[in-house]
Write a protein that holds these residues in place. Structure first.
Motif, PDB file in Angstrom:
ATOM      1  N   ILE B  49       6.544   1.698 -13.903  1.00 50.32           N
ATOM      2  CA  ILE B  49       5.585   0.623 -13.633  1.00 50.32           C
ATOM      3  C   ILE B  49       4.503   1.164 -12.689  1.00 50.32           C
ATOM      4  N   VAL B  50       3.272   0.828 -13.011  1.00 46.41           N
ATOM      5  CA  VAL B  50       2.165   1.216 -12.135  1.00 46.41           C
ATOM      6  C   VAL B  50       1.724  -0.029 -11.372  1.00 46.41           C
ATOM      7  N   VAL B  51       1.592   0.124 -10.108  1.00 47.41           N
ATOM      8  CA  VAL B  51       1.177  -1.023  -9.299  1.00 47.41           C
ATOM      9  C   VAL B  51      -0.281  -0.841  -8.882  1.00 47.41           C
ATOM     10  N   VAL B  52      -1.078  -1.851  -9.191  1.00 47.91           N
ATOM     11  CA  VAL B  52      -2.455  -1.837  -8.691  1.00 47.91           C
ATOM     12  C   VAL B  52      -2.479  -2.782  -7.493  1.00 47.91           C
ATOM     13  N   ASP B  53      -2.454  -2.173  -6.348  1.00 43.11           N
ATOM     14  CA  ASP B  53      -2.360  -2.988  -5.135  1.00 43.11           C
ATOM     15  C   ASP B  53      -3.734  -3.122  -4.507  1.00 43.11           C
ATOM     16  N   GLU B  54      -4.401  -4.236  -4.819  1.00 47.76           N
ATOM     17  CA  GLU B  54      -5.735  -4.467  -4.264  1.00 47.76           C
ATOM     18  C   GLU B  54      -5.646  -5.235  -2.952  1.00 47.76           C
ATOM     19  N   SER B  60       2.237  -7.931  -0.203  1.00 48.69           N
ATOM     20  CA  SER B  60       2.198  -7.118  -1.427  1.00 48.69           C
ATOM     21  C   SER B  60       3.148  -5.938  -1.302  1.00 48.69           C
ATOM     22  N   ALA B  61       3.218  -5.384  -0.093  1.00 47.91           N
ATOM     23  CA  ALA B  61       4.129  -4.257   0.115  1.00 47.91           C
ATOM     24  C   ALA B  61       5.573  -4.686  -0.147  1.00 47.91           C
ATOM     25  N   GLN B  62       5.867  -5.886   0.292  1.00 47.67           N
ATOM     26  CA  GLN B  62       7.224  -6.398   0.123  1.00 47.67           C
ATOM     27  C   GLN B  62       7.548  -6.602  -1.354  1.00 47.67           C
ATOM     28  N   LEU B  63       6.556  -7.136  -2.089  1.00 43.83           N
ATOM     29  CA  LEU B  63       6.760  -7.349  -3.536  1.00 43.83           C
ATOM     30  C   LEU B  63       6.983  -6.004  -4.241  1.00 43.83           C
ATOM     31  N   ILE B  64       6.174  -5.020  -3.854  1.00 41.80           N
ATOM     32  CA  ILE B  64       6.312  -3.695  -4.482  1.00 41.80           C
ATOM     33  C   ILE B  64       7.691  -3.124  -4.191  1.00 41.80           C
ATOM     34  N   ALA B  65       8.128  -3.269  -2.980  1.00 40.86           N
ATOM     35  CA  ALA B  65       9.443  -2.758  -2.601  1.00 40.86           C
ATOM     36  C   ALA B  65      10.526  -3.417  -3.456  1.00 40.86           C
ATOM     37  N   GLU B  66      10.349  -4.697  -3.672  1.00 38.26           N
ATOM     38  CA  GLU B  66      11.362  -5.425  -4.435  1.00 38.26           C
ATOM     39  C   GLU B  66      11.399  -4.969  -5.899  1.00 38.26           C
ATOM     40  N   ILE B  67      10.195  -4.716  -6.433  1.00 42.76           N
ATOM     41  CA  ILE B  67      10.133  -4.224  -7.815  1.00 42.76           C
ATOM     42  C   ILE B  67      10.808  -2.859  -7.916  1.00 42.76           C
ATOM     43  N   ASN B  68      10.500  -2.022  -6.965  1.00 48.97           N
ATOM     44  CA  ASN B  68      11.045  -0.665  -6.986  1.00 48.97           C
ATOM     45  C   ASN B  68      12.568  -0.687  -6.825  1.00 48.97           C
ATOM     46  N   ALA B  69      13.045  -1.654  -6.101  1.00 46.57           N
ATOM     47  CA  ALA B  69      14.480  -1.725  -5.838  1.00 46.57           C
ATOM     48  C   ALA B  69      15.253  -2.188  -7.063  1.00 46.57           C
ATOM     49  N   SER B  70      14.578  -2.860  -7.984  1.00 51.08           N
ATOM     50  CA  SER B  70      15.307  -3.358  -9.154  1.00 51.08           C
ATOM     51  C   SER B  70      15.669  -2.187 -10.063  1.00 51.08           C
ATOM     52  N   ALA B  95       4.746   1.849 -18.565  1.00 52.65           N
ATOM     53  CA  ALA B  95       5.065   0.975 -19.670  1.00 52.65           C
ATOM     54  C   ALA B  95       4.551  -0.411 -19.360  1.00 52.65           C
ATOM     55  N   ILE B  96       4.390  -0.646 -18.083  1.00 56.06           N
ATOM     56  CA  ILE B  96       3.924  -1.950 -17.615  1.00 56.06           C
ATOM     57  C   ILE B  96       3.174  -1.739 -16.307  1.00 56.06           C
ATOM     58  N   ALA B  97       2.275  -2.659 -16.021  1.00 57.48           N
ATOM     59  CA  ALA B  97       1.558  -2.567 -14.737  1.00 57.48           C
ATOM     60  C   ALA B  97       1.516  -3.949 -14.105  1.00 57.48           C
ATOM     61  N   ILE B  98       1.529  -3.950 -12.791  1.00 54.14           N
ATOM     62  CA  ILE B  98       1.377  -5.233 -12.099  1.00 54.14           C
ATOM     63  C   ILE B  98       0.143  -5.125 -11.197  1.00 54.14           C
ATOM     64  N   ILE B  99      -0.702  -6.140 -11.274  1.00 55.53           N
ATOM     65  CA  ILE B  99      -1.941  -6.100 -10.504  1.00 55.53           C
ATOM     66  C   ILE B  99      -1.903  -7.200  -9.444  1.00 55.53           C
ATOM     67  N   ILE B 100      -1.942  -6.765  -8.221  1.00 58.55           N
ATOM     68  CA  ILE B 100      -1.899  -7.728  -7.111  1.00 58.55           C
ATOM     69  C   ILE B 100      -3.319  -7.853  -6.562  1.00 58.55           C
ATOM     70  N   PRO B 101      -3.912  -9.041  -6.712  1.00 61.95           N
ATOM     71  CA  PRO B 101      -5.331  -9.184  -6.333  1.00 61.95           C
ATOM     72  C   PRO B 101      -5.534  -9.160  -4.819  1.00 61.95           C
ATOM     73  N   VAL B 116      -0.469 -13.009  -9.744  1.00 56.87           N
ATOM     74  CA  VAL B 116      -0.411 -11.572 -10.026  1.00 56.87           C
ATOM     75  C   VAL B 116      -0.596 -11.443 -11.530  1.00 56.87           C
ATOM     76  N   ARG B 117      -1.088 -10.306 -11.957  1.00 57.32           N
ATOM     77  CA  ARG B 117      -1.229 -10.105 -13.403  1.00 57.32           C
ATOM     78  C   ARG B 117      -0.251  -9.047 -13.868  1.00 57.32           C
ATOM     79  N   LEU B 118       0.340  -9.295 -15.010  1.00 59.36           N
ATOM     80  CA  LEU B 118       1.231  -8.297 -15.597  1.00 59.36           C
ATOM     81  C   LEU B 118       0.589  -7.766 -16.866  1.00 59.36           C
TER      82      LEU B 118
END
Lengths: 247, 368
Positions: B49-54, B60-70, B95-101, B116-118
């Motif tokens: 997963i690619v994270v676009v962290d705007e 947002s850091a916490q959300l990314i951490a949670e995604i990575n932990a899954s 395969a997927i990207a999440i965009i955090i505005p 957020v956009r997936l």
């Protein structure tokens, strides 16, 4: 009615006919084969020899006519016929991936021979063919001539009254063919009737009597010498060619 | 009886001496079960997963951490804007990207509705759908932890329970599928070939000229294959249960009885094929094209039947494998008993009887 002690002919066919749709493969053939006779059944490829043999062996139901083999009717008693005949097909009929001994055992088994009988037969057969050293080798390792002799011996394993040989010497060298015919003579001498098809005309000379089939019909029947005289021919080859040209 | 026995002895020798047959008989199930068990699976784990962290803030850091932990995702890159996204997908870096505005935290805290956009790579639609579902679930979890009750009080929160296969392991579906495939292959193709081989070599003619009855010849030839198929079925079950922890919740007796029934169905098909040709090659092609292909494609083994056009779904009904797979799954995974599988069993039995009758008719016409 016991075939062995009676005077019934080995094979008796009367207007025996087989049609496949519009095509008449065997057209009202009539002939008789005596006990212990070597009867040559000649004809070009596609003349109807194999179809005729199949009817006589109970493999194929005739369309019309009548025939008995070893005293049994081909229409109503094919099972009885099968017990009393041996059959060696055009194609090599032993299992290549079984050993010599295993093949003998298997064919003895399907004809219902007891274990002791099979053992005894195996011994005699190997002795006669001088195959004792090869008893344990796979049949595919044997030379073609030996295979054919073995197949012939195996077709006799249940002491049939009549044995049908469908082109038994195809592709075999002349020396082996000669040996093969010696085996046939020996067998006939023992009282077994031999019904043999061939397209080697020199082999036809070895037969007691021959019939020649052209287009499903028997066009000539008699001892080789008689046929040669009748048609003014020097050899069976000429007899055959003259007959084929006539029709 | 001794006639029958000598026939079986001979047939077993053929099988044992033919290395290729042995390889198909025992190598194939092994290879298939290992392939399907370990390699080919549609469980998805550790997708990139690619994270676009705007946003670049603690939330947002916490959300990314949670995604990575899954266990479903592995963050392959974190980028500042979505300019390079297309490139990442094309290079298979994502395969997927999440965009955090940029206004993520702001909206979350003050407006209570953040977005957020997936973005998923839908060139493989099934995978894309599954990944989106996983990601959505993670986002939901995240928000639930932030606002335990208040924010989502108006949502209907579905509670999901995956019955029978809570871990959604695809190997549960593969073991019945492979078993069906192998039984079909061994029973139908091998018997068709072994009977046709006797025709091709000319030995069949000699057998028919002997006092043996044709049904006995066929029975003698297929009996060793019935035994082998059964051993194969046990082998596959053993592998599935011991190696891949596929459950066996129903009755063993019922399961094995069904295996025998399906073996008979396949054998009758094999005999049917053998009556139509006298050439081993043709028999093989007929078995592969006419039996294996439909078994793989239209039995529900790999492709779900529900998503097929109606005509194909109808067609699938005449494929014995479909019913056998249903039976296997019901017994093994759902623990179903006779009451739940009698209808499918009836259909299989009817099919078997039908095939046997046709083959007997065909075998007879060939002889006269």
């Amino acid at each position: 009615m016991n075939y062995n002690s009676s005077s019934i002919p080995a094979i008796q066919a009367e207007s025996l006919t087989k049609e496949f749709g519009d095509f008449t493969a065997v057209d009202a053939i009539t002939f008789q084969v005596e006990k212990g006779e070597i009867f040559g059944f000649l004809g070009a490829n596609g003349a109807g020899k194999t179809t005729a043999i199949r009817m006589l062996c109970g493999l194929l139901q005739p369309t019309s006519g009548s025939a008995t083999v070893a005293g049994f009717d081909v229409f109503t008693q094919p099972e009885e016929i099968k017990k009393n005949i041996g059959y060696m097909s055009q194609r090599f009929s032993l299992y290549e991936d079984l050993t010599v001994k295993e093949n003998i055992r298997f064919y003895g088994g399907i004809y219902g021979l007891s274990n002791e009988a099979i053992k005894e037969k195996t011994g005699i057969l190997l002795e006669r063919l001088k195959l004792h050293n090869e008893a344990g080798s796979l049949v595919k390792r044997l030379p073609l001539g030996w295979k054919q002799k073995l197949a012939f011996s195996v077709s006799l394993i249940h002491d049939p009254a009549i044995v049908f040989l469908d082109e038994p010497t195809g592709g075999v060298d002349p020396v082996t063919r000669r040996q093969f015919w010696e085996m046939i003579y020996e067998t006939a001498y023992g009282g077994v009737t031999i019904f043999v098809t061939t397209h080697y005309m020199d082999e036809a000379e070895y037969c007691h009597r021959i019939s020649i089939m052209v287009n499903g019909k028997i066009v000539a029947l008699g001892p080789p010498s008689g046929l040669k005289n009748k048609l003014n021919a020097d050899s069976m080859n000429q007899v055959f060619l003259k007959l084929v040209r006539q029709s | 009886m001794s006639v029958f026995f000598s026939f079986i002895k001979k047939e077993s020798r053929h099988i044992i001496r033919d290395k290729r047959t042995l390889l198909i008989l025992f190598g194939m199930p092994l290879i298939m079960i290992i392939l399907f068990g370990y390699a080919i699976r549609n469980d998805i784990g550790n997708s990139k997963i690619v994270v676009v962290d705007e946003a670049h803030d603690p939330y947002s850091a916490q959300l990314i951490a949670e995604i990575n932990a899954s266990k479903y995702f592995e963050v392959s890159r974190i980028v500042g804007n979505e300019a390079s996204l297309n490139h990442e997908f094309q290079q298979e870096k994502a395969a997927i990207a999440i965009i955090i505005p940029p206004d993520f935290s702001h909206r979350l805290l003050h407006l209570k509705t953040a977005q957020v956009r997936l973005v998923a790579d839908a060139s493989d639609p099934n995978t894309a759908t599954i990944l989106i579902n996983y990601a959505t679930a993670i986002v939901h979890q995240f928000q639930q932890r932030l606002f335990p009750s208040a924010a989502i009080s108006l949502y209907i929160q579905p509670e999901i329970r995956m019955l029978y296969n809570p871990a959604m392991k695809s190997v549960y579906g593969f073991v019945p599928g492979v078993m069906t495939l192998i039984l079909m292959l061994v029973s139908a193709m091998m018997t068709a070939i072994t009977i046709v081989k006797e025709k091709e070599t000319g030995t069949m003619e000699v057998l028919l000229a002997s006092p043996l009855q044709p049904p006995l010849i066929v029975l003698g030839k297929i009996t060793p294959y019935i035994l082998l198929s059964f051993i194969n079925a046990l082998l596959i079950l053993g592998f599935g249960i011991l190696l891949f922890q596929v459950p066996m919740r129903g009755s063993w007796f019922l399961l094995l009885a069904e295996c025998v029934l399906f073996t008979l169905t396949a054998l009758s098909l094999g005999i049917l094929i053998s009556t139509t040709t006298s050439n081993q090659q043709t028999a093989m092609m007929l078995s592969l094209g006419g039996l294996l292909m439909p078994t793989v494609l239209l039995s529900g083994f790999i492709f779900p039947l529900k998503s097929m056009p109606v005509i194909l779904q109808w067609f699938a009904n005449v494929i014995p494998a479909k019913w056998f797979i249903i039976i296997l799954k019901n017994i093994m995974i759902k623990g179903a008993g006779w009451h739940e599988v009698w209808a499918e069993t009836g259909i299989l039995s009817a099919m078997t009887v039908f095939f046997v009758i046709i083959s007997i008719k065909k075998f007879k016409t060939r002889l006269s």
